[in-house]
Write a protein that holds these residues in place. Structure first.
Motif, short mmCIF file in Angstrom:
data_model
loop_
_atom_site.label_atom_id
_atom_site.label_comp_id
_atom_site.label_asym_id
_atom_site.label_seq_id
_atom_site.Cartn_x
_atom_site.Cartn_y
_atom_site.Cartn_z
N GLY A 56 0.82 -1.22 0.00
CA GLY A 56 0.00 0.00 0.00
C GLY A 56 0.85 1.26 0.00
O GLY A 56 0.55 2.24 -0.69
N VAL A 57 1.93 1.24 0.77
CA VAL A 57 2.83 2.39 0.83
C VAL A 57 3.49 2.61 -0.53
O VAL A 57 3.65 3.75 -0.97
CB VAL A 57 3.87 2.21 1.96
CG1 VAL A 57 4.90 3.32 1.94
CG2 VAL A 57 3.18 2.13 3.31
N LYS A 58 3.85 1.52 -1.20
CA LYS A 58 4.45 1.63 -2.53
C LYS A 58 3.57 2.44 -3.48
O LYS A 58 4.07 3.27 -4.23
CB LYS A 58 4.67 0.24 -3.16
CG LYS A 58 5.92 -0.44 -2.80
CD LYS A 58 6.01 -1.77 -3.55
CE LYS A 58 7.17 -2.56 -3.03
NZ LYS A 58 7.26 -3.88 -3.66
N GLY A 59 2.28 2.18 -3.44
CA GLY A 59 1.37 2.88 -4.34
C GLY A 59 1.34 4.38 -4.08
O GLY A 59 1.32 5.18 -5.02
N VAL A 60 1.35 4.77 -2.82
CA VAL A 60 1.33 6.19 -2.48
C VAL A 60 2.65 6.84 -2.89
O VAL A 60 2.66 7.92 -3.49
CB VAL A 60 1.05 6.38 -0.97
CG1 VAL A 60 1.17 7.85 -0.57
CG2 VAL A 60 -0.33 5.84 -0.62
N ILE A 61 3.75 6.19 -2.58
CA ILE A 61 5.05 6.74 -2.97
C ILE A 61 5.15 6.82 -4.49
O ILE A 61 5.69 7.78 -5.03
CB ILE A 61 6.21 5.91 -2.36
CG1 ILE A 61 6.23 6.08 -0.85
CG2 ILE A 61 7.55 6.34 -2.98
CD1 ILE A 61 7.27 5.22 -0.14
N ASP A 63 2.75 7.39 -6.69
CA ASP A 63 2.04 8.58 -7.16
C ASP A 63 2.87 9.84 -6.91
O ASP A 63 3.03 10.68 -7.80
CB ASP A 63 0.67 8.71 -6.48
CG ASP A 63 -0.35 7.72 -7.02
OD1 ASP A 63 -0.13 7.14 -8.10
OD2 ASP A 63 -1.39 7.53 -6.35
N ALA A 64 3.40 9.97 -5.70
CA ALA A 64 4.20 11.16 -5.37
C ALA A 64 5.48 11.20 -6.20
O ALA A 64 5.88 12.27 -6.69
CB ALA A 64 4.54 11.15 -3.87
N ALA A 159 -0.54 15.45 2.77
CA ALA A 159 -1.73 14.88 3.39
C ALA A 159 -1.72 13.35 3.32
O ALA A 159 -2.12 12.68 4.28
CB ALA A 159 -3.00 15.44 2.74
N TRP A 160 -1.25 12.81 2.21
CA TRP A 160 -1.20 11.35 2.07
C TRP A 160 -0.29 10.73 3.13
O TRP A 160 -0.64 9.73 3.77
CB TRP A 160 -0.67 10.94 0.70
CG TRP A 160 -1.47 11.40 -0.47
CD1 TRP A 160 -2.74 11.92 -0.49
CD2 TRP A 160 -1.03 11.41 -1.83
NE1 TRP A 160 -3.11 12.24 -1.77
CE2 TRP A 160 -2.07 11.94 -2.61
CE3 TRP A 160 0.16 11.02 -2.46
CZ2 TRP A 160 -1.98 12.08 -3.99
CZ3 TRP A 160 0.25 11.17 -3.84
CH2 TRP A 160 -0.81 11.68 -4.59
N ARG A 175 -4.66 7.71 -8.02
CA ARG A 175 -4.71 8.26 -9.37
C ARG A 175 -5.28 7.19 -10.30
O ARG A 175 -5.16 5.99 -10.03
CB ARG A 175 -3.32 8.68 -9.83
CG ARG A 175 -2.64 9.72 -8.94
CD ARG A 175 -3.43 11.00 -8.87
NE ARG A 175 -2.64 12.07 -8.25
CZ ARG A 175 -3.15 12.98 -7.46
NH1 ARG A 175 -4.43 12.96 -7.15
NH2 ARG A 175 -2.40 13.93 -6.97
N LYS A 176 -5.89 7.59 -11.39
CA LYS A 176 -6.47 6.64 -12.34
C LYS A 176 -5.40 5.72 -12.91
O LYS A 176 -5.65 4.56 -13.19
CB LYS A 176 -7.18 7.38 -13.46
CG LYS A 176 -8.41 8.13 -13.01
CD LYS A 176 -9.01 8.91 -14.16
CE LYS A 176 -10.06 9.86 -13.61
NZ LYS A 176 -10.41 10.90 -14.54
N PHE A 177 -4.22 6.29 -13.11
CA PHE A 177 -3.09 5.51 -13.62
C PHE A 177 -1.82 6.16 -13.09
O PHE A 177 -1.81 7.35 -12.78
CB PHE A 177 -3.08 5.48 -15.16
CG PHE A 177 -3.10 6.84 -15.81
CD1 PHE A 177 -1.91 7.52 -16.08
CD2 PHE A 177 -4.30 7.45 -16.14
CE1 PHE A 177 -1.94 8.78 -16.65
CE2 PHE A 177 -4.33 8.71 -16.71
CZ PHE A 177 -3.14 9.38 -16.98
N PRO A 178 -0.73 5.38 -12.93
CA PRO A 178 0.51 5.96 -12.43
C PRO A 178 0.98 7.11 -13.33
O PRO A 178 0.98 7.00 -14.54
CB PRO A 178 1.50 4.79 -12.48
CG PRO A 178 0.64 3.57 -12.42
CD PRO A 178 -0.62 3.94 -13.15
N GLY A 179 1.32 8.22 -12.68
CA GLY A 179 1.82 9.37 -13.42
C GLY A 179 0.74 10.26 -13.98
O GLY A 179 1.01 11.12 -14.82
#
Length: 192
Positions: A56-61, A63-64, A159-160, A175-179
């Motif tokens: 889960g953390v991977k996904g947030v990182i 996006d950022a 915030a994330w 996000r709908k897709f990465p990037g």
């Protein structure tokens, strides 16, 4: 090539509006170095988010991380339009960022330590982009537009990580897709 300096109306107007263009270019180059270097470090930190919780953390990182690359690309054209340029030496460019704090923690898979590093980076970026917003508001709409959109994404990123670390709801929607880059996409140009 002529040795005389060209009349650059786009820069002269900003000077008439009270913008210290040299200082603005310096800040934009600095912020570009921070965004570029943060992209690198977020890539490395992301790779060390292991286990079920790490997914889960991977996904947030992710996006950022991809949005930080977009932030780097978003300010490049403005740097050059204002008469600036990136340093020729990539190591000089990376060192100016001061992002060494984003290196892996001693326990390379410590998710909390990784997220704390990410939070600190996002909070620093908010300060950096806010400074450019304040400098350009009502004086340089082109730079202000880029800076405010980047600032919006940096505030979302903060915030994330606050949500992940402290359980403070962020209304984070993947996000709908990465990037995807919902705010800065219009400023980025495809390189290549």
């Amino acid at each position: 090539m002529s040795k005389t300096e060209p009349n650059v109306v786009g820069v002269n107007v900003l000077k008439q509006n009270g913008v210290d263009v040299d200082e603005l270019v310096k800040l934009l180059i600095y912020n570009a170095s921070v965004e570029f270097t943060a992209y690198y470090y977020f890539t490395n930190l992301r790779m060390h988010c292991t286990g079920v919780d790490g997914e889960g953390v991977k996904g947030v990182i992710e996006d950022a991380r991809l949005e930080d690359l977009s932030h780097f690309e978003s300010c490049l054209s403005r740097i050059y339009e204002l008469g600036g340029s990136l340093p020729n030496d990539a190591m000089e460019f990376i060192k100016m960022s001061g992002c060494e704090f984003l290196q892996l923690p001693p326990n390379k898979t410590d998710l909390r330590a990784i997220m704390e590093k990410c939070l600190k980076a996002e909070q620093g970026a908010i300060v950096n982009w806010n400074k450019i917003c304040q400098m350009t508001y009502d004086k340089d709409p082109a730079t202000y537009d880029v800076a405010k959109d980047i600032l919006k994404e940096e505030i979302e990123h903060e915030a994330w990580f606050l949500e992940l670390l402290y359980g403070r709801p962020s209304a984070h929607m993947r996000r709908k897709f990465p990037g995807e880059r919902p705010h800065t996409q219009k400023h980025s140009r495809t390189l290549g």
